[in-house]
Design a protein around this motif. Structure first.
Motif, PDB file in Angstrom:
ATOM      1  N   SER A  68      -0.041   7.121  -8.251  1.00  0.00           N
ATOM      2  CA  SER A  68       1.275   7.959  -8.598  1.00  0.00           C
ATOM      3  C   SER A  68       1.642   8.905  -8.813  1.00  0.00           C
ATOM      4  O   SER A  68       3.046   9.983  -8.676  1.00  0.00           O
ATOM      5  CB  SER A  68       0.274   7.764 -10.534  1.00  0.00           C
ATOM      6  OG  SER A  68       0.468   6.422 -10.524  1.00  0.00           O
ATOM      7  N   ARG A  69       0.437  10.505  -7.945  1.00  0.00           N
ATOM      8  CA  ARG A  69       0.566  11.341  -7.951  1.00  0.00           C
ATOM      9  C   ARG A  69       1.896  11.307  -6.755  1.00  0.00           C
ATOM     10  O   ARG A  69       3.022  12.654  -6.407  1.00  0.00           O
ATOM     11  CB  ARG A  69      -0.181  12.384  -6.750  1.00  0.00           C
ATOM     12  CG  ARG A  69      -0.210  13.613  -7.514  1.00  0.00           C
ATOM     13  CD  ARG A  69      -1.710  13.953  -6.880  1.00  0.00           C
ATOM     14  NE  ARG A  69      -2.285  13.249  -4.963  1.00  0.00           N
ATOM     15  CZ  ARG A  69      -1.674  14.141  -3.765  1.00  0.00           C
ATOM     16  NH1 ARG A  69      -0.152  15.154  -4.087  1.00  0.00           N
ATOM     17  NH2 ARG A  69      -2.134  13.440  -2.640  1.00  0.00           N
ATOM     18  N   ARG A  70       1.409   9.967  -5.389  1.00  0.00           N
ATOM     19  CA  ARG A  70       2.573  10.635  -4.047  1.00  0.00           C
ATOM     20  C   ARG A  70       3.384   9.830  -4.746  1.00  0.00           C
ATOM     21  O   ARG A  70       4.529  10.005  -3.573  1.00  0.00           O
ATOM     22  CB  ARG A  70       1.928  10.236  -3.353  1.00  0.00           C
ATOM     23  CG  ARG A  70       0.857  10.559  -2.762  1.00  0.00           C
ATOM     24  CD  ARG A  70       0.102   9.764  -1.487  1.00  0.00           C
ATOM     25  NE  ARG A  70      -0.870   9.871  -1.612  1.00  0.00           N
ATOM     26  CZ  ARG A  70      -1.740   9.960   0.001  1.00  0.00           C
ATOM     27  NH1 ARG A  70      -1.182   8.973   0.946  1.00  0.00           N
ATOM     28  NH2 ARG A  70      -2.448  10.150   0.802  1.00  0.00           N
ATOM     29  N   GLY A  71       3.846   8.952  -5.543  1.00  0.00           N
ATOM     30  CA  GLY A  71       5.201   8.692  -6.079  1.00  0.00           C
ATOM     31  C   GLY A  71       5.831   7.053  -5.203  1.00  0.00           C
ATOM     32  O   GLY A  71       6.494   7.037  -5.280  1.00  0.00           O
ATOM     33  N   THR A  72       4.258   6.525  -4.833  1.00  0.00           N
ATOM     34  CA  THR A  72       4.024   4.902  -3.963  1.00  0.00           C
ATOM     35  C   THR A  72       3.499   4.272  -4.518  1.00  0.00           C
ATOM     36  O   THR A  72       3.548   3.254  -4.202  1.00  0.00           O
ATOM     37  CB  THR A  72       3.354   5.866  -2.587  1.00  0.00           C
ATOM     38  OG1 THR A  72       2.438   6.144  -2.802  1.00  0.00           O
ATOM     39  CG2 THR A  72       4.589   6.841  -2.040  1.00  0.00           C
ATOM     40  N   LEU A  73       3.257   4.733  -5.950  1.00  0.00           N
ATOM     41  CA  LEU A  73       2.544   4.081  -6.398  1.00  0.00           C
ATOM     42  C   LEU A  73       3.692   1.625  -6.797  1.00  0.00           C
ATOM     43  O   LEU A  73       2.794   0.771  -6.123  1.00  0.00           O
ATOM     44  CB  LEU A  73       2.169   3.301  -8.049  1.00  0.00           C
ATOM     45  CG  LEU A  73       1.995   3.042  -9.110  1.00  0.00           C
ATOM     46  CD1 LEU A  73       0.108   2.390  -8.242  1.00  0.00           C
ATOM     47  CD2 LEU A  73       1.403   3.363 -10.216  1.00  0.00           C
ATOM     48  N   TYR A  74       4.953   2.338  -6.926  1.00  0.00           N
ATOM     49  CA  TYR A  74       5.742   0.725  -6.570  1.00  0.00           C
ATOM     50  C   TYR A  74       6.636   0.760  -5.974  1.00  0.00           C
ATOM     51  O   TYR A  74       6.931   2.416  -5.482  1.00  0.00           O
ATOM     52  CB  TYR A  74       6.295   0.914  -8.012  1.00  0.00           C
ATOM     53  CG  TYR A  74       5.639   0.704  -9.678  1.00  0.00           C
ATOM     54  CD1 TYR A  74       4.946  -0.248  -9.068  1.00  0.00           C
ATOM     55  CD2 TYR A  74       5.306   1.880  -9.627  1.00  0.00           C
ATOM     56  CE1 TYR A  74       3.930  -0.383 -10.090  1.00  0.00           C
ATOM     57  CE2 TYR A  74       4.364   1.496 -10.723  1.00  0.00           C
ATOM     58  CZ  TYR A  74       3.732   0.507 -11.719  1.00  0.00           C
ATOM     59  OH  TYR A  74       3.476   0.543 -12.343  1.00  0.00           O
ATOM     60  N   ASN A  75       6.347   0.083  -4.822  1.00  0.00           N
ATOM     61  CA  ASN A  75       7.423   0.216  -3.476  1.00  0.00           C
ATOM     62  C   ASN A  75       9.114  -0.579  -4.388  1.00  0.00           C
ATOM     63  O   ASN A  75       9.169  -0.533  -5.346  1.00  0.00           O
ATOM     64  CB  ASN A  75       7.340  -0.670  -2.249  1.00  0.00           C
ATOM     65  CG  ASN A  75       6.918  -2.249  -3.152  1.00  0.00           C
ATOM     66  OD1 ASN A  75       6.947  -2.710  -4.020  1.00  0.00           O
ATOM     67  ND2 ASN A  75       6.539  -3.326  -2.340  1.00  0.00           N
ATOM     68  N   GLY A  76      10.291  -0.361  -3.640  1.00  0.00           N
ATOM     69  CA  GLY A  76      11.631  -0.960  -3.765  1.00  0.00           C
ATOM     70  C   GLY A  76      11.189  -1.661  -4.966  1.00  0.00           C
ATOM     71  O   GLY A  76      12.432  -1.906  -5.403  1.00  0.00           O
ATOM     72  N   ALA A  77      11.141  -2.808  -3.887  1.00  0.00           N
ATOM     73  CA  ALA A  77      11.109  -3.947  -4.796  1.00  0.00           C
ATOM     74  C   ALA A  77      10.432  -4.183  -6.106  1.00  0.00           C
ATOM     75  O   ALA A  77      10.764  -4.750  -6.664  1.00  0.00           O
ATOM     76  CB  ALA A  77      10.587  -5.541  -3.709  1.00  0.00           C
ATOM     77  N   ALA A  78       9.088  -3.680  -6.212  1.00  0.00           N
ATOM     78  CA  ALA A  78       8.491  -3.916  -7.463  1.00  0.00           C
ATOM     79  C   ALA A  78       9.423  -2.563  -8.279  1.00  0.00           C
ATOM     80  O   ALA A  78       9.704  -3.359  -9.261  1.00  0.00           O
ATOM     81  CB  ALA A  78       7.126  -3.226  -7.132  1.00  0.00           C
ATOM     82  N   CYS A  79      10.497  -1.870  -7.855  1.00  0.00           N
ATOM     83  CA  CYS A  79      10.912  -1.123  -8.811  1.00  0.00           C
ATOM     84  C   CYS A  79      12.049  -2.419 -10.017  1.00  0.00           C
ATOM     85  O   CYS A  79      12.642  -1.446 -10.627  1.00  0.00           O
ATOM     86  CB  CYS A  79      11.156   0.116  -7.946  1.00  0.00           C
ATOM     87  SG  CYS A  79      10.250   1.252  -8.059  1.00  0.00           S
TER      88      CYS A  79
END
Length: 82
Positions: A68-79
């Protein structure tokens, strides 16, 4: 010391990030990790300090916070699905 700094500046390998995302999503679905040692190993690969006695759920929470801190918890498809 210089090697440590350079490794910190390098980008995280995509496979580690993908494995971490998959682990967090599996935990969100209620699936339990098979091997807590693998969970701790993945956390260390992400640069997190993890006790060898830490439970899997504690480590997964640390991984979740780091992603979450890195902003990479969700990839584009999941978003797109959210």
């Amino acid at each position: 010391m210089l090697n440590w700094i350079l490794t910190r500046l390098n980008r995280q390998p995509a496979d580690d990030l993908e494995r971490a995302r998959a682990l967090v999503h599996a935990a969100d679905r209620g699936e339990r990790p098979i091997d807590p040692d693998k969970v701790r190993e993945l956390a260390r690969a992400l640069g997190l300090e993890v006790s060898s006695h830490a439970g899997a759920s504690e480590v997964i929470d640390k991984i979740r916070r780091e992603l979450s801190r890195r902003g990479t918890l969700y990839n584009g498809a999941a978003c797109l699905l959210l």
